[in-house]
Enzyme design. Structure first.
Site, mmCIF file in Angstrom:
data_model
loop_
_atom_site.group_PDB
_atom_site.id
_atom_site.type_symbol
_atom_site.label_atom_id
_atom_site.label_comp_id
_atom_site.label_asym_id
_atom_site.label_seq_id
_atom_site.Cartn_x
_atom_site.Cartn_y
_atom_site.Cartn_z
ATOM 1 N N ASP A 1 0.902 -1.257 -0.007
ATOM 2 C CA ASP A 1 -0.083 -0.075 0.069
ATOM 3 C C ASP A 1 0.804 1.065 0.032
ATOM 4 O OD1 ASP A 1 -2.479 -1.424 0.074
ATOM 5 O OD2 ASP A 1 -2.039 -2.002 2.172
ATOM 6 N N SER B 1 3.643 -6.523 1.670
ATOM 7 C CA SER B 1 3.152 -7.233 2.987
ATOM 8 C C SER B 1 1.613 -6.866 3.322
ATOM 9 C CB SER B 1 3.994 -7.381 3.935
ATOM 10 O OG SER B 1 5.194 -6.190 4.035
ATOM 11 N N GLY B 2 1.423 -5.440 2.817
ATOM 12 C CA GLY B 2 0.055 -5.157 3.306
ATOM 13 C C GLY B 2 -0.494 -4.917 1.779
ATOM 14 N N GLU C 1 2.743 3.563 6.365
ATOM 15 C CA GLU C 1 3.828 4.516 6.131
ATOM 16 C C GLU C 1 4.146 5.087 7.374
ATOM 17 O OE1 GLU C 1 5.780 4.595 2.940
ATOM 18 O OE2 GLU C 1 4.288 2.814 3.082
HETATM 19 P P1 ADP Z 1 4.825 -3.431 2.239
HETATM 20 O O1 ADP Z 1 3.611 -3.728 1.902
HETATM 21 O O2 ADP Z 1 5.942 -4.311 2.239
HETATM 22 O O3 ADP Z 1 5.164 -2.344 3.313
HETATM 23 P P2 ADP Z 1 5.176 -1.258 0.273
HETATM 24 O O4 ADP Z 1 4.796 -1.132 -1.197
HETATM 25 O O5 ADP Z 1 4.024 -0.498 1.264
HETATM 26 O O6 ADP Z 1 5.453 -2.585 0.905
HETATM 27 O O7 ADP Z 1 6.596 -0.411 0.425
HETATM 28 C C1 ADP Z 1 7.042 -0.272 1.449
HETATM 29 C C2 ADP Z 1 8.174 1.070 1.535
HETATM 30 O O8 ADP Z 1 9.155 1.083 0.313
HETATM 31 C C3 ADP Z 1 7.402 2.333 1.115
HETATM 32 O O9 ADP Z 1 7.644 3.076 2.201
HETATM 33 C C4 ADP Z 1 7.863 2.728 -0.188
HETATM 34 O O10 ADP Z 1 7.979 4.197 -0.383
HETATM 35 C C5 ADP Z 1 9.322 2.362 -0.085
HETATM 36 N N1 ADP Z 1 10.160 2.352 -1.320
HETATM 37 C C6 ADP Z 1 9.931 2.550 -2.575
HETATM 38 N N2 ADP Z 1 10.628 1.990 -3.393
HETATM 39 C C7 ADP Z 1 11.896 1.730 -2.680
HETATM 40 C C8 ADP Z 1 13.127 1.160 -3.129
HETATM 41 N N3 ADP Z 1 13.546 0.993 -4.165
HETATM 42 N N4 ADP Z 1 13.981 0.906 -1.962
HETATM 43 C C9 ADP Z 1 13.550 1.307 -0.747
HETATM 44 N N5 ADP Z 1 12.428 1.362 -0.343
HETATM 45 C C10 ADP Z 1 11.452 1.748 -1.467
HETATM 46 MG MG MG Z 2 3.378 -0.729 3.210
#
Ligand code: ADP
Ligand code: MG
Length: 361
Positions: free
Chosen positions: A80, A111-112, A340
């Protein structure tokens, strides 16, 4: 069947944002294996961009030339976090209201993956890809959030207390996938964690009977994407730095356990946390649980969450609201906005009816 074919566009032009960091770090492989072949078969015109750092997706969306004219949907191959960035990027465009009409959807690779669970009804990647191809745009409520002199957009949830700790304090357990949230939660209930704070809120419905009624009224209303907004709406209640409006109810708690506000029912595939929530009903659903209730009851609430059974528990507060402020009283902790991490400081939220657009099945 008829409904699902209406308004679909052939040869959709898709901007696909892939987060290589999301979930267990396999978004790119999963996209190439399960999604890309379907998009190719459907003859979509696809532009793929891999995000390089946190905030990159927001920058891409804010700065992309002629996004509104050239893109039929923004596809977030991620959790998300990328949709959150996309809505914030859209809000910064000079023609924000027109930009918000570009539909956003998710290919569940984090993961979400709540956006997809709620709009498509599944977090299966192939199925979600098919929905990106065939889905229809619906208008959805979005919210503004003010904190530290900044304004953000939030589309899904805001949390402080145990749930926020689970979202953000379990980064070290990413390898577990979605289970990291559950394991994190059990650890915190056992430790009897408390989160003192003050909540000021515009409550619109608070009895369960009323909430059920409101839910049934809105449940079957169809909402195509015809938002009345022409630009990013003004803030009706000012920012977190203005005085709290007089008719808001204030709740002071020294022993809050869970503060969780959601715009959609499913927070993960095993958590129907807001059973009365709907993407376009004009309300946010707020759940407050106090840590002074017996631990047994907290566990029973959390076990009930899988199927939304906790809704009937007299040990939790469930409100339909459209604006609120929360001021944490502890020195440090976690605030989770759409999953976030935000700074641990007061923030205020207000809802904008039908501001956003998402692709629905
Ligand atoms: P999850 O569900 O695992 O939390 P998300 O898609 O919500 O996955 O992403 C987690 C975080 O990764 C977000 O804060 C996003 O902004 C950040 N993000 C995006 N691209 C990258 C990158 N290349 N390296 C590290 N973090 C990143
Ligand atoms: Mg997330």
């Amino acid at each position: 069947l008829k409904r699902s074919y209406r308004n679909t566009i052939r040869n959709k032009r898709l901007l696909v944002l892939i987060n290589p960091f999301g979930g267990q770090g396999t978004a790119m492989t999963r996209y190439k294996t399960y999604s890309s072949p379907i998009l190719t078969a459907a003859r979509c015109r696809v532009e793929e961009v891999e995000t390089k750092y946190r905030g990159h997706a927001a920058e891409i969306i804010e700065n992309m030339e002629r996004l509104e004219q050239n893109c039929d949907a923004i596809v977030c191959c991620s959790g998300d976090g990328i949709p959150h960035e996309v809505f914030n990027g859209l809000s910064k465009r000079t023609n924000a209201a027109a930009a918000f009409k570009v539909p956003v959807c998710q290919l569940p690779c984090g993961s979400g993956n709540a956006l997809c669970l709620n709009l498509v009804g599944s977090n299966d990647l192939s199925f979600a890809t098919l929905s990106a191809v065939k889905g229809i745009p619906i208008s959805v409520d979005l919210c503004s959030l003010t904190q530290d002199n900044k304004r953000y957009i939030t589309f899904l949830s805001q949390a402080l207390g145990m749930i926020a700790d689970c979202d953000l304090g379990t980064e070290n357990m990413r390898w577990m996938g979605e289970s990291r949230f559950t394991v994190g939660l059990i650890m915190r209930v056992l430790a009897g964690a408390k989160y003192p704070c003050r909540v000021s809120v515009r409550i619109l419905h608070e009895s369960r009977t009323q909430i059920r009624q409101v839910y049934l009224e809105h449940k079957n209303k169809e909402h195509t994407s015809t938002s009345e907004h022409t630009q990013l709406p003004d803030l009706k209640y000012g920012t977190v730095h203005d005085p709290v409006p007089e008719d808001w109810k204030s709740i002071d708690s020294s022993s809050l356990a869970v503060f969780y506000v959601g715009k959609m029912p499913w927070m993960s595939s095993d958590a129907l946390f807001f059973p009365a929530a709907l993407p376009r009903d004009g309300y946010l659903d707020m759940v407050i649980i106090d840590s002074s209730i017996p631990k047994k009851e907290i566990f029973s609430i959390l076990l009930g969450v899988a199927e939304g059974k906790h809704f009937d528990s007299k040990y939790l507060h469930y409100y339909k609201v459209d604006a609120y402020r929360i001021e944490p009283k502890a020195h440090s902790g976690y605030i989770s906005i759409d999953g976030e991490s935000f700074s641990f400081a007061p923030f205020q939220v207000e809802l904008h009816s039908g501001l956003g657009t998402m692709l629905s099945r």
